[in-house]
Structures are given as C-alpha cells and as structure tokens.
Write a protein that holds these residues in place. Structure first.
Motif, PDB file in Angstrom:
ATOM      1  N   LEU A  93       0.834  -1.211   0.000  1.00 57.02           N
ATOM      2  CA  LEU A  93       0.000   0.000   0.000  1.00 57.02           C
ATOM      3  C   LEU A  93       0.868   1.260   0.000  1.00 57.02           C
ATOM      4  O   LEU A  93       0.552   2.233  -0.689  1.00 57.02           O
ATOM      5  N   TRP A  94       1.958   1.240   0.753  1.00 57.77           N
ATOM      6  CA  TRP A  94       2.882   2.384   0.766  1.00 57.77           C
ATOM      7  C   TRP A  94       3.445   2.632  -0.639  1.00 57.77           C
ATOM      8  O   TRP A  94       3.431   3.756  -1.125  1.00 57.77           O
ATOM      9  N   ALA A  95       3.921   1.568  -1.285  1.00 60.63           N
ATOM     10  CA  ALA A  95       4.525   1.725  -2.611  1.00 60.63           C
ATOM     11  C   ALA A  95       3.499   2.179  -3.644  1.00 60.63           C
ATOM     12  O   ALA A  95       3.762   3.094  -4.436  1.00 60.63           O
ATOM     13  N   GLY A  96       2.324   1.570  -3.621  1.00 60.31           N
ATOM     14  CA  GLY A  96       1.327   1.850  -4.638  1.00 60.31           C
ATOM     15  C   GLY A  96       0.564   3.143  -4.452  1.00 60.31           C
ATOM     16  O   GLY A  96       0.120   3.744  -5.434  1.00 60.31           O
ATOM     17  N   PHE A  97       0.417   3.574  -3.219  1.00 65.12           N
ATOM     18  CA  PHE A  97      -0.357   4.788  -2.970  1.00 65.12           C
ATOM     19  C   PHE A  97       0.505   5.926  -2.443  1.00 65.12           C
ATOM     20  O   PHE A  97       0.588   6.982  -3.059  1.00 65.12           O
ATOM     21  N   THR A  98       1.153   5.730  -1.324  1.00 65.37           N
ATOM     22  CA  THR A  98       1.890   6.833  -0.697  1.00 65.37           C
ATOM     23  C   THR A  98       3.104   7.246  -1.523  1.00 65.37           C
ATOM     24  O   THR A  98       3.209   8.395  -1.939  1.00 65.37           O
ATOM     25  N   ALA A  99       4.036   6.324  -1.739  1.00 65.38           N
ATOM     26  CA  ALA A  99       5.269   6.685  -2.448  1.00 65.38           C
ATOM     27  C   ALA A  99       4.970   7.156  -3.870  1.00 65.38           C
ATOM     28  O   ALA A  99       5.495   8.176  -4.315  1.00 65.38           O
ATOM     29  N   ALA A 100       4.118   6.426  -4.564  1.00 66.44           N
ATOM     30  CA  ALA A 100       3.802   6.795  -5.949  1.00 66.44           C
ATOM     31  C   ALA A 100       3.189   8.189  -6.030  1.00 66.44           C
ATOM     32  O   ALA A 100       3.537   8.983  -6.914  1.00 66.44           O
ATOM     33  N   ARG A 101       2.291   8.513  -5.116  1.00 69.56           N
ATOM     34  CA  ARG A 101       1.635   9.827  -5.142  1.00 69.56           C
ATOM     35  C   ARG A 101       2.598  10.934  -4.735  1.00 69.56           C
ATOM     36  O   ARG A 101       2.592  12.010  -5.314  1.00 69.56           O
ATOM     37  N   PHE A 102       3.418  10.685  -3.707  1.00 68.34           N
ATOM     38  CA  PHE A 102       4.422  11.683  -3.310  1.00 68.34           C
ATOM     39  C   PHE A 102       5.338  11.999  -4.481  1.00 68.34           C
ATOM     40  O   PHE A 102       5.607  13.167  -4.768  1.00 68.34           O
ATOM     41  N   ILE A 103       5.833  10.967  -5.118  1.00 71.06           N
ATOM     42  CA  ILE A 103       6.779  11.160  -6.221  1.00 71.06           C
ATOM     43  C   ILE A 103       6.128  11.949  -7.351  1.00 71.06           C
ATOM     44  O   ILE A 103       6.726  12.889  -7.888  1.00 71.06           O
ATOM     45  N   THR A 104       4.893  11.608  -7.700  1.00 72.87           N
ATOM     46  CA  THR A 104       4.192  12.317  -8.766  1.00 72.87           C
ATOM     47  C   THR A 104       3.986  13.785  -8.422  1.00 72.87           C
ATOM     48  O   THR A 104       4.345  14.680  -9.198  1.00 72.87           O
ATOM     49  N   HIS A 105       3.411  14.049  -7.255  1.00 70.39           N
ATOM     50  CA  HIS A 105       3.148  15.436  -6.866  1.00 70.39           C
ATOM     51  C   HIS A 105       4.436  16.238  -6.723  1.00 70.39           C
ATOM     52  O   HIS A 105       4.511  17.388  -7.180  1.00 70.39           O
ATOM     53  N   ASP A 106       5.421  15.661  -6.087  1.00 66.53           N
ATOM     54  CA  ASP A 106       6.678  16.381  -5.881  1.00 66.53           C
ATOM     55  C   ASP A 106       7.384  16.673  -7.205  1.00 66.53           C
ATOM     56  O   ASP A 106       8.018  17.716  -7.357  1.00 66.53           O
TER      57      ASP A 106
END
Length: 142
Positions: A93-106
C-alpha cells in the motif's frame, strides 16, 4: 465480508505514528535536514502546532484503520501469518499509494528529490511500525 479489526491495535498504531514522527522530525534526527529541504523555519513557525497535530492524529487513525482492514482481507486471502500479511500489505500500500503519489506530486511541484525521499522514507517507517503493531495484535478469533 467485513474485515475483522482490532481497534485497540488501531489506536496503538495511531499513537505509534505520532512517536515515529516526533523522533523522525526531531532536529538532531531529520528535523533540521527536512526543514532546510522544505524551506521551513523551525525557529519561527508560520502557525502553531495545534491544528497540524489534530489533523495528523485523525489521518493517522484513518491510515491505521485502513491498514488493519486491508491486512485482515490479505490474511484471509493468503492465510499464513497475520503479522506477515500486515507487514506485506503495508509495504504494498505504501509503494502503490503513498510513495507513488508523493513522487508524482513532488515532481510536478519541482520539489527536491532529497525531500521526496526523506518524506517517503518517513511514511514507510510509519506504516511498517503500524503494521507490526497490528500484525502482532490481530483481531480476536484469527
């Protein structure tokens, strides 16, 4: 199927999020580095900590609750160890939602890769600690 959830574990996982954050963002640990990368002046904060803390508690509870439910569903599907199901679920869940979204937005906001890495590492540690608590304290009957 409604997933079984141990709400005591969810509450403890919520508290653990606050502890991990307090240690991670302490000035000698990552606080000074984070502040520099994020452009935050720790000596003169723009506002008081009350509302960010309340928001963090609410969001941490939601994260722990969703993780507990997802871990229960995962365990029912794969069986085996509830602890392993909770930890594996937290990482996925971290990789698919949190990390992926942080990387995209940042990336679109032009934030430093170092800041993104620091923030997603904090989130990984937070959800893994939550998963360990949830995993060692499964719902009754599992």
């Amino acid at each position: 199927m409604v997933p079984e959830i141990n709400y005591w574990a969810v509450l403890l996982a919520t508290v653990s999020s606050m502890v991990v954050g307090a240690v991670w963002y302490a000035r000698p640990v990552m606080g000074d580095r984070w502040a520099k990368l994020a452009g935050v002046n720790l000596d003169q904060p723009s506002r008081g900590p009350l509302w960010p803390m309340i928001t963090t508690v609410i969001v941490s509870f939601i994260t722990a609750w969703v993780l507990a439910g997802a871990a229960s569903i995962s365990w029912h599907f794969y069986e085996g160890s509830f602890l392993w199901a909770a930890v594996a679920t937290s990482i996925v869940l971290w990789a698919g939602f949190t990390a992926a979204r942080f990387i995209t937005h940042d990336a679109f906001e032009g934030r430093s890769t170092r800041l993104t890495t620091l923030n997603i590492a904090h989130e990984l540690i937070t959800v893994v600690v939550m998963a360990l608590i949830i995993g060692v304290w499964p719902p009754a009957g599992l």
